[in-house]
Design an enzyme around this catalytic site. Structure first.
Site, PDB file in Angstrom:
ATOM      1  N   HIS A 271      -3.705  -5.222   0.903  1.00 16.62           N
ATOM      2  CA  HIS A 271      -3.486  -5.720   2.253  1.00 16.62           C
ATOM      3  C   HIS A 271      -4.040  -7.146   2.352  1.00 16.62           C
ATOM      4  O   HIS A 271      -4.975  -7.513   1.651  1.00 16.62           O
ATOM      5  CB  HIS A 271      -4.222  -4.849   3.281  1.00 16.62           C
ATOM      6  CG  HIS A 271      -3.720  -3.455   3.389  1.00 16.62           C
ATOM      7  ND1 HIS A 271      -2.493  -3.148   3.930  1.00 16.62           N
ATOM      8  CD2 HIS A 271      -4.285  -2.270   3.031  1.00 16.62           C
ATOM      9  CE1 HIS A 271      -2.322  -1.840   3.906  1.00 16.62           C
ATOM     10  NE2 HIS A 271      -3.390  -1.282   3.372  1.00 16.62           N
TER      11      HIS A 271
ATOM     12  N   CYS B  91       0.836  -1.200   0.000  1.00 13.39           N
ATOM     13  CA  CYS B  91       0.000   0.000   0.000  1.00 13.39           C
ATOM     14  C   CYS B  91       0.872   1.251   0.000  1.00 13.39           C
ATOM     15  O   CYS B  91       1.553   1.520  -0.978  1.00 13.39           O
ATOM     16  CB  CYS B  91      -0.984  -0.033   1.164  1.00 13.39           C
ATOM     17  SG  CYS B  91      -2.377   1.104   0.933  1.00 13.39           S
TER      18      CYS B  91
END
Length: 510
Positions: free
Chosen positions: A433, A341
């Site tokens: 994630h 991310c």
């Protein structure tokens, strides 16, 4: 049964999240249809529900403990700190803006009480019981007027309250008494009693204190939970990775191969969803540690740059500490690096950020051919695809939009079209994630890491992260079942706080 309960705490990190999850798992094993709830959460550890709502990871894991699908109703207000003074406000799973602490507590928080109560009532209309988690301490008297997560919601919904205290820190009896005595008469009427958490030793030695507490407050102690290494669910904040700790202590098997694998996680500012590395630490023979100095990367076989709520700030931090130079050296030497991310974004060539940091054009580390532009609308998704020949699932929470200009987009759809990610040599990046919780993908990835690092490490063929997590939740349920007064807890959930609880002076104004 029909009812509810608020699990409050003497302090932050007293064990509210763990006790809430344990009660949920204990109840569902009894056949009770139960749901968790936290009116307002402050955390950088978040999760995306199937309907695309962002909630705290602790509530998602409590939902798993209750064996129900998580929803925005379970955490209607989520605050994601962006600095010491301001947070992004996520309402019903969607960001609605940034507010200073003064701006939030000065009026916005109180205005949200109706939304919070409505969500709780909707859950109570669907489930037999709703186990609510408080935040911090209910005795934060400077914030009581605008409270929507502790006694504010307890008063509005007439919820009985149990207060959890961490005896391992010391001073638990004073904390129980003081917490109660600082509440108003009306608030105290809902505080039914206490749960002692993390007790070590002979329970009989604690009994005189329990008896004196009962005499002073007229309130029952609903449980004395023993200290149990590595128990926990996804933490709200801090650097502890609770599941990693549990797995490291419960999995005693040696590495399958001849070598261990050492993984260093850069502890960047405003680190978010650091629980991504739990799945790596679940593997026998994998050692995970958090680092903040370049020399700590020297013996690492893989360096992870995790998610962050401040991508540009994290980039500056890496440069200031000399970690950026070490990451570039690793990449040049073909030694593995993984960005997740925000960590993926800063590995790219360029960042255009007029949203998160408002820094404008910023030069990235240049380790991946990626350009990132921050969009006003946040991406919230639960994608799935294929990577390294294995099925992989994850969730996305980011403002940054990546334009991949080269390399290997290693996460693809069923037709082989690139979905996410970029890899050049031994440098990997993805917005997803939770991807490492997909067991097959994690094994293939670790094989690649071991090969690039020259380690004779072999992933265990049978490690199931999902099974390990279920075992954790069952252990939490066991703690409640074996060490709490479950009959009294059931009465409390069904019938509410006992009538006639004594008032403890001095109390706070109503």
């Amino acid at each position: 049964m029909s009812g509810g309960l608020l699990v409050a705490g003497t302090t932050s990190d007293a064990g509210k999240s763990v006790v809430t999850a344990g009660i949920c798992r204990w109840l569902v094993r009894r056949g009770v249809k139960v749901a968790p709830f936290k009116g307002q959460n402050m955390s950088l550890n978040s999760f995306v529900t199937r309907e695309g709502a962002e909630i705290g990871r602790a509530q998602a894991m409590q939902a798993q403990a209750a064996r129900v699908e998580p929803s925005a109703l379970m955490n209607p207000v989520l605050l994601k700190p962006g600095s010491d003074r301001s947070s992004q406000v996520v309402l019903m799973g969607k960001p609605v803006g940034e507010l200073s602490a003064r701006g939030y507590h000065g009026g916005r928080q109180e205005a949200l009480l109706g939304t919070v109560v409505d969500c709780l009532e909707r859950l109570r209309g669907t489930y037999d019981a709703v186990i609510c988690e408080g935040a911090g301490s209910p005795a934060e008297i400077n914030l009581r007027r605008t409270d929507i997560v502790n006694m504010g919601i307890a008063r509005a919904a007439r919820l009985p309250v149990v207060v959890v205290g961490d005896i391992d820190r010391g001073g638990v009896f004073a904390s129980f008494f003081g917490t109660t005595a600082l509440l108003s008469r009306e608030d105290q009427a809902l505080v039914a009693g206490y749960i002692v958490n993390k007790f070590r030793g002979d329970v009989s030695l604690l009994q005189p204190g329990i008896d004196m507490l009962r005499g002073l407050t007229g309130r029952h102690t609903y449980g004395i939970l023993p200290f149990a290494h590595g128990l926990g669910i996804d933490e709200e904040d801090g650097l502890r990775v609770s599941l990693r700790g549990a797995v490291r202590e419960s999995v005693v098997a040696p590495p399958v191969g001849e070598d261990v694998l050492r993984i260093a996680v850069c502890a960047v500012p405003l680190m978010s969803n650091f629980t991504d590395v739990d799945a790596l630490a679940a593997e026998p023979g994998v050692i995970v540690r958090f680092v903040d100095r370049p020399e700590e990367l020297a013996d690492a076989d893989l360096v992870v740059v995790p998610g962050t709520r401040g991508t540009v700030r994290a980039l500056e931090w890496l440069r200031e500490r000399g970690l950026a130079r070490e990451l570039a050296r690793r990449a040049a030497e073909g030694r593995p690096v993984l960005g997740i991310c925000g960590g993926y974004q800063l590995l790219g060539e360029h960042i255009e950020d007029d949203v998160e940091s408002r820094a404008g054009s910023v030069t990235g580390l240049g380790l991946l051919p990626v350009r990132v532009r921050f969009a006003a609308e946040k991406t919230l998704a639960r994608p799935a695809g294929e990577a390294l020949g294995e099925r992989v699932e994850g969730y996305e929470i980011h403002h940054g939009v990546a334009e991949v200009l080269g390399g290997d987009r290693f996460i693809c759809d069923d037709d082989g079209n690139g979905l996410d990610g970029c890899r050049v040599g031994a440098v990997w990046g993805t917005h997803w994630h939770g991807a490492l919780e997909s067991d097959g993908f994690r094994r293939r990835f670790l094989e690649r890491v071991a090969s690039a690092a020259g380690r004779r490490f072999v992933p265990a063929p049978d490690t199931s992260f999902g099974v390990l997590r279920e075992e954790q939740l069952d252990r939490l349920g066991d703690l409640i079942e074996e060490h709490a007064d479950t009959d009294a807890l059931l009465r409390l959930i069904e019938q509410g706080a006992p009538a006639g609880l004594p008032f403890i002076a001095p109390g706070a104004p109503a």
